[in-house]
Design a protein around this motif. Structure first.
Motif, PDB file in Angstrom:
ATOM      1  N   PHE A  79       0.904  -1.153   0.000  1.00 11.85           N
ATOM      2  CA  PHE A  79       0.000   0.000   0.000  1.00 11.85           C
ATOM      3  C   PHE A  79       0.942   1.202   0.000  1.00 11.85           C
ATOM      4  O   PHE A  79       1.499   1.575   1.026  1.00 11.85           O
ATOM      5  CB  PHE A  79      -0.878  -0.037   1.255  1.00 11.85           C
ATOM      6  CG  PHE A  79      -1.888   1.077   1.331  1.00 11.85           C
ATOM      7  CD1 PHE A  79      -2.839   1.259   0.333  1.00 11.85           C
ATOM      8  CD2 PHE A  79      -1.911   1.929   2.435  1.00 11.85           C
ATOM      9  CE1 PHE A  79      -3.777   2.285   0.424  1.00 11.85           C
ATOM     10  CE2 PHE A  79      -2.858   2.949   2.526  1.00 11.85           C
ATOM     11  CZ  PHE A  79      -3.781   3.121   1.517  1.00 11.85           C
ATOM     12  N   ALA A  80       1.170   1.765  -1.178  1.00 12.75           N
ATOM     13  CA  ALA A  80       2.285   2.678  -1.366  1.00 12.75           C
ATOM     14  C   ALA A  80       2.065   4.013  -0.672  1.00 12.75           C
ATOM     15  O   ALA A  80       0.933   4.471  -0.530  1.00 12.75           O
ATOM     16  CB  ALA A  80       2.495   2.907  -2.859  1.00 12.75           C
ATOM     17  N   PRO A  81       3.160   4.644  -0.266  1.00 18.92           N
ATOM     18  CA  PRO A  81       3.022   5.995   0.276  1.00 18.92           C
ATOM     19  C   PRO A  81       2.573   6.956  -0.833  1.00 18.92           C
ATOM     20  O   PRO A  81       2.649   6.627  -2.009  1.00 18.92           O
ATOM     21  CB  PRO A  81       4.433   6.327   0.754  1.00 18.92           C
ATOM     22  CG  PRO A  81       5.345   5.382   0.052  1.00 18.92           C
ATOM     23  CD  PRO A  81       4.541   4.160  -0.279  1.00 18.92           C
ATOM     24  N   GLY A  82       2.100   8.111  -0.426  1.00 17.88           N
ATOM     25  CA  GLY A  82       1.649   9.088  -1.420  1.00 17.88           C
ATOM     26  C   GLY A  82       0.144   9.097  -1.585  1.00 17.88           C
ATOM     27  O   GLY A  82      -0.401   9.866  -2.367  1.00 17.88           O
ATOM     28  N   HIS A  83      -0.545   8.248  -0.867  1.00 19.69           N
ATOM     29  CA  HIS A  83      -2.009   8.275  -0.932  1.00 19.69           C
ATOM     30  C   HIS A  83      -2.515   9.511  -0.196  1.00 19.69           C
ATOM     31  O   HIS A  83      -1.737  10.250   0.414  1.00 19.69           O
ATOM     32  CB  HIS A  83      -2.602   6.993  -0.352  1.00 19.69           C
ATOM     33  CG  HIS A  83      -2.169   6.719   1.051  1.00 19.69           C
ATOM     34  ND1 HIS A  83      -2.612   7.461   2.104  1.00 19.69           N
ATOM     35  CD2 HIS A  83      -1.288   5.809   1.557  1.00 19.69           C
ATOM     36  CE1 HIS A  83      -2.045   7.009   3.211  1.00 19.69           C
ATOM     37  NE2 HIS A  83      -1.230   6.013   2.901  1.00 19.69           N
ATOM     38  N   ARG A  84      -3.816   9.718  -0.252  1.00 25.24           N
ATOM     39  CA  ARG A  84      -4.320  11.024   0.175  1.00 25.24           C
ATOM     40  C   ARG A  84      -5.016  11.048   1.536  1.00 25.24           C
ATOM     41  O   ARG A  84      -5.886  11.882   1.779  1.00 25.24           O
ATOM     42  CB  ARG A  84      -5.288  11.535  -0.896  1.00 25.24           C
ATOM     43  CG  ARG A  84      -4.589  11.652  -2.229  1.00 25.24           C
ATOM     44  CD  ARG A  84      -5.539  11.912  -3.344  1.00 25.24           C
ATOM     45  NE  ARG A  84      -4.777  12.100  -4.589  1.00 25.24           N
ATOM     46  CZ  ARG A  84      -5.232  12.711  -5.668  1.00 25.24           C
ATOM     47  NH1 ARG A  84      -6.450  13.204  -5.680  1.00 25.24           N
ATOM     48  NH2 ARG A  84      -4.483  12.827  -6.734  1.00 25.24           N
ATOM     49  N   SER A  85      -4.673  10.121   2.392  1.00 22.21           N
ATOM     50  CA  SER A  85      -5.361  10.129   3.687  1.00 22.21           C
ATOM     51  C   SER A  85      -4.879  11.312   4.531  1.00 22.21           C
ATOM     52  O   SER A  85      -3.847  11.908   4.272  1.00 22.21           O
ATOM     53  CB  SER A  85      -5.115   8.816   4.431  1.00 22.21           C
ATOM     54  OG  SER A  85      -3.841   8.827   5.024  1.00 22.21           O
ATOM     55  N   CYS A  86      -5.680  11.616   5.571  1.00 21.87           N
ATOM     56  CA  CYS A  86      -5.329  12.734   6.447  1.00 21.87           C
ATOM     57  C   CYS A  86      -4.081  12.379   7.259  1.00 21.87           C
ATOM     58  O   CYS A  86      -3.709  11.220   7.396  1.00 21.87           O
ATOM     59  CB  CYS A  86      -6.454  13.021   7.434  1.00 21.87           C
ATOM     60  SG  CYS A  86      -8.085  13.037   6.709  1.00 21.87           S
ATOM     61  N   GLN A  87      -3.494  13.396   7.830  1.00 25.88           N
ATOM     62  CA  GLN A  87      -2.369  13.168   8.742  1.00 25.88           C
ATOM     63  C   GLN A  87      -2.836  12.359   9.932  1.00 25.88           C
ATOM     64  O   GLN A  87      -3.889  12.631  10.484  1.00 25.88           O
ATOM     65  CB  GLN A  87      -1.881  14.510   9.266  1.00 25.88           C
ATOM     66  CG  GLN A  87      -0.685  15.036   8.536  1.00 25.88           C
ATOM     67  CD  GLN A  87      -0.145  16.266   9.218  1.00 25.88           C
ATOM     68  OE1 GLN A  87      -0.105  16.346  10.446  1.00 25.88           O
ATOM     69  NE2 GLN A  87       0.255  17.233   8.423  1.00 25.88           N
ATOM     70  N   TRP A 140      -1.969   0.970  -4.979  1.00 29.66           N
ATOM     71  CA  TRP A 140      -1.967  -0.476  -4.732  1.00 29.66           C
ATOM     72  C   TRP A 140      -0.944  -1.183  -5.595  1.00 29.66           C
ATOM     73  O   TRP A 140      -1.004  -1.118  -6.818  1.00 29.66           O
ATOM     74  CB  TRP A 140      -3.368  -1.044  -4.969  1.00 29.66           C
ATOM     75  CG  TRP A 140      -4.366  -0.397  -4.074  1.00 29.66           C
ATOM     76  CD1 TRP A 140      -5.172   0.658  -4.362  1.00 29.66           C
ATOM     77  CD2 TRP A 140      -4.635  -0.745  -2.713  1.00 29.66           C
ATOM     78  NE1 TRP A 140      -5.933   0.997  -3.263  1.00 29.66           N
ATOM     79  CE2 TRP A 140      -5.625   0.147  -2.241  1.00 29.66           C
ATOM     80  CE3 TRP A 140      -4.142  -1.713  -1.835  1.00 29.66           C
ATOM     81  CZ2 TRP A 140      -6.130   0.094  -0.950  1.00 29.66           C
ATOM     82  CZ3 TRP A 140      -4.656  -1.772  -0.548  1.00 29.66           C
ATOM     83  CH2 TRP A 140      -5.636  -0.874  -0.112  1.00 29.66           C
ATOM     84  N   LYS A 141      -0.036  -1.873  -4.928  1.00 26.71           N
ATOM     85  CA  LYS A 141       0.957  -2.666  -5.661  1.00 26.71           C
ATOM     86  C   LYS A 141       0.505  -4.114  -5.765  1.00 26.71           C
ATOM     87  O   LYS A 141       1.224  -4.958  -6.295  1.00 26.71           O
ATOM     88  CB  LYS A 141       2.309  -2.563  -4.967  1.00 26.71           C
ATOM     89  CG  LYS A 141       2.846  -1.137  -5.014  1.00 26.71           C
ATOM     90  CD  LYS A 141       4.295  -1.089  -4.624  1.00 26.71           C
ATOM     91  CE  LYS A 141       4.839   0.314  -4.823  1.00 26.71           C
ATOM     92  NZ  LYS A 141       6.206   0.433  -4.360  1.00 26.71           N
ATOM     93  N   VAL A 142      -0.629  -4.401  -5.211  1.00 25.43           N
ATOM     94  CA  VAL A 142      -1.225  -5.735  -5.340  1.00 25.43           C
ATOM     95  C   VAL A 142      -2.519  -5.558  -6.133  1.00 25.43           C
ATOM     96  O   VAL A 142      -3.042  -4.445  -6.209  1.00 25.43           O
ATOM     97  CB  VAL A 142      -1.530  -6.339  -3.945  1.00 25.43           C
ATOM     98  CG1 VAL A 142      -0.253  -6.775  -3.267  1.00 25.43           C
ATOM     99  CG2 VAL A 142      -2.316  -5.365  -3.082  1.00 25.43           C
TER     100      VAL A 142
END
Ligand code: TPP
Ligand code: SF4
Ligand code: MG
Lengths: 310, 391
Positions: free
Chosen positions: A19-27, A67-69
């Motif tokens: 689950f790659a970094p750079g997604h848009r969830s909140c801090q 997603w890398k899967v």
């Protein structure tokens, strides 16, 4: 026992991210952390069916993906059914020799709304049919994606945009639905609760669920600073407090047998947990007392089950 | 040689699903679709077919399972009616948006309320715009044949759309008809195993079902719209190939004694057979009446429809559903839209008939033609009425 084993053990985990970094969830989003840990635990030979909700929205704005899967989203309320379809599809294709035989873990991933409310029927159907898959509910105790509305997993007293604290009502008026118990009532081989504040425990449970043949259900408390009105840097601490106060005990139900993973001889008062969250700001002393009584009672009951084994 | 066997149409449908080597079947029972699911469970239970069969807890899940299994590359099938279709409506749009070539047979039944199990097309019309290829078949043989036709078409990499075969509940699903069964070797040749373009598998991780912001959504919709329209060529090609194999050639629009007719009846579904009897009777009386039948509902066969109808003076469209508070019946609306730009075109008089299983006999068709001809003559050129309502 080595002191602070958990702190060191985390370093032994794979560096790989699925689950790659750079997604848009909140801090400070512990739901994203939960998903990241679930993926780390499972590795690359998985297929994830995701429900509509925060984790879907933060990770998949076309043409980007975190997603890398292999990852599949189609709707809000049918994650367990879609995962069932993936599981049977793989099974029949392997049997017929159209794809090579290998272990591929099918995972359903949904929020508390997508699980305890609108997706409950599909989940019940899938658990009853006994598909070989893992269902992960990331419970942030409300519909966060759509703007912090209540779910049946929202705790008593919490203020949300559809259970607001007002002049006559003090937030959510119902008690949190016990999803793990509902899952366990389907007599599936494995049910567990987890929290990313206890990463090694979470990872072990996910791995166990993957090894077990049949349906497994994992309910993960996921602190959401945006919805809980808590400081983003307190998410790990809040998860710990949820466990230490008995609000969210960590346990497993293996073939119907209850096992409390961490038992505290003395629980911390729930006030310590509640006072760090703006969603409980309006609570009176009496209401806090009422919650304390209920939490203590439920925890005692769970200990009984742990002792009895069922 | 192909065998001709008398069998219930639902059984024939199930036999076709077996012969099509479907991998995953997932369904929920509802009258009048039940016999298909029951027979399929039997077939799988007896080991006559190597498929995964799941009788699930709702139609919403039935379609969701098909979506999941189809995404892995497994040929998937479901069937339903009315309320069941309504419950899975959300997922029908998603199946086509994700371009998953599932096959669904809909045994058409009325949508409640009042509750009624009988046949009309209100269920199919509810999901008219769901983006599937949609056939309306006329008899049992067509149901059987279209199972193979649908998979061959839908799974074509230039098509990749799910397909609905609409067949009338009871009047088709529950009747016994002579069905010419096709030899398995022929079917295997006509319909090889599904070779998906994309499939969910860890060896090639893909993201399926990402969300689209306004900056990209319209483009995806246009791509879908263009692809469904463009599938017309393949539809004709697959029908041709099927005809070459069996001698049964199908067309998007079929005509019967229509070439020189002044008045045309237009039907969709099984009542076409009854209408043709009425046409024969009227022809015997020396009346200039013919019949046009729509078999392909989506993509809509604009050209074929125009070719079949523009020469006539009166077009009497028989709908099996009502767009309540709207322009009348959905078929008539589309027919009118299709011929609107033509300088010379027939007047379109519209009846909704056979609503929720009310019988429509040859006599009724004659009465409708009579009425329409008079109304048009008197200047009511685009009328609509629900036929046969007791006052
Ligand atoms: C059938 C349907 N109803 C409502 C919605 C709107 N909706 C999308 S996500 C969501 C809430 C998600 O809440 P939850 O499952 O708890 O996930 P979270 O966003 O909190 O992680 C809602 C109500 C929808 N997409 N589909
Ligand atoms: S709203 Fe809550 S759950 Fe959603 S991304 Fe933000 S912190 Fe995470
Ligand atoms: Mg939630």
């Amino acid at each position: 026992m080595i002191e602070n084993l958990n702190v060191f053990a985390v370093r032994t985990l794979t560096q790989k991210e699925y689950f790659a970094p750079g997604h848009r969830s909140c801090q400070g989003c512990a739901e994203a952390l939960a998903v990241r840990l679930v993926c780390k635990a499972l590795g690359r030979n998985i297929i994830i069916a995701s429900a509509t909700g925060c984790m879907e929205i933060v990770s998949s704005p076309f043409p980007f993906t975190s997603w890398k899967v292999p990852w599949f989203h189609c709707a809000f309320e049918n994650t367990a059914a879609v995962a069932s379809g993936i599981e049977v599809g793989l099974k029949v294709l392997m049997r017929k020799g159209r794809i090579p035989q290998k272990k591929i873990v099918t995972v359903g991933l949904a929020g508390d709304g997508g699980t305890a409310d609108i997706g409950l029927q599909a989940l019940s159907g899938a658990l009853e049919r006994g598909h070989d898959f893992i269902y992960v509910c990331t419970d942030n105790e409300a519909y966060m994606n759509t703007g912090i509305q209540r779910s049946s997993s929202t705790p008593f007293g919490a203020s949300t945009t559809t259970s607001p604290a007002g002049k006559t009502k003090m937030g959510q008026i119902t008690w949190k639905k016990n999803m793990a118990a509902i899952a366990a009532a389907h007599n599936i081989p494995y049910v567990a609760t987890a929290c990313p504040s206890y990463p090694m425990d979470l990872i072990q449970k996910v791995k166990k669920a993957a090894d077990i043949k049949g349906a497994a259900y994992i309910h993960i408390l996921s602190v959401c600073p945006t919805g809980w009105r808590s400081a983003p840097d307190l998410s790990i601490k809040l998860g710990r407090l949820a466990v230490e106060t008995g609000t969210f005990p960590l346990y497993e139900v293996e073939h119907g047998k209850y096992h409390l993973n961490i038992d505290f001889p003395k629980l911390k008062p729930i006030k310590e947990y509640i006072k760090l969250q703006g969603r409980f700001r309006h609570l009176t002393e009496e209401m806090i007392e009422e919650i304390q009584t209920r939490i203590t009672h439920d925890y005692e009951q769970l200990k009984e089950r742990d002792k009895r084994g069922f | 040689m192909a065998k001709r066997v008398g069998m219930e149409v639902s059984i024939a449908a199930a036999e076709a699903v077996k012969q099509a080597n479907v991998d995953v079947i997932s369904a929920y029972p509802i009258t009048p679709q039940t016999h298909i699911v029951e027979h399929l469970s039997e077939i799988v239970a007896n080991g006559e077919m190597d498929a995964e069969f799941f009788c699930v807890e709702s139609e919403h899940s039935a379609m969701s399972i098909c979506i999941g299994s189809e995404a892995t590359g497994a040929r998937s099938f479901t069937c339903t009616s009315a309320q069941g279709l309504a419950l899975m409506a959300e997922m029908t749009y998603i199946a086509s948006g994700l371009r998953l070539p599932i096959l669904m047979i809909v045994a058409n039944r009325t949508l409640s309320a009042p509750l009624s199990i009988w046949n009309d097309h209100s269920d199919a019309m509810m999901i008219r715009d769901c983006g599937w290829v949609q056939y309306f078949v006329e008899n049992g043989q067509e149901v059987y044949d279209h199972v193979f036709i649908s998979y061959r078409l839908g799974e074509d990499r230039n098509v990749l759309f799910p397909v609905i075969i609409n067949m009338d509940g009871f009047v088709l699903s529950h009747v016994i008809e002579p069905i010419e069964l096709i030899e398995q070797e022929k079917i295997d040749q006509f319909l090889p195993p599904y070779q998906p373009l994309y499939q969910l598998h860890p060896d090639q991780p893909i993201t399926m079902g990402a969300f689209a912001l306004p900056a990209i959504f319209a483009e995806t919709k246009k791509a879908q719209e263009m692809a469904l329209r463009a599938s017309m060529g393949k539809i004709l090609e697959v029908w041709k190939a099927f005809g070459d194999m069996t001698g049964r050639y199908y067309q998007p629009v079929e005509t019967y004694r229509a070439e020189d007719a002044e008045t045309l009846l237009l039907t969709m579904g099984s009542i076409g057979e009854t209408a043709s009897v009425a046409v024969d009777q009227m022809r015997e009386e020396g009346r200039s009446v013919g019949l046009v039948k729509i078999r392909l509902w989506r993509p809509f066969p604009f050209e074929a429809l125009k070719q079949a109808t523009l020469h006539a003076k009166n077009l009497v469209v028989i709908d099996r559903a009502v767009s309540v508070g709207g322009p009348g019946g959905p078929v008539a609306s589309e027919v009118k839209a299709a011929i609107y730009g033509e300088p010379i075109r027939p007047s379109v008089y519209n009846f909704a008939a056979g609503i929720s299983g009310r019988d429509v006999t040859p006599f009724d068709f004659i009465k409708m033609v009579d009425k329409a001809e008079i109304e048009i003559e008197e200047g009511n050129k685009e009328g609509f009425e629900i036929y046969g309502v007791r006052e």
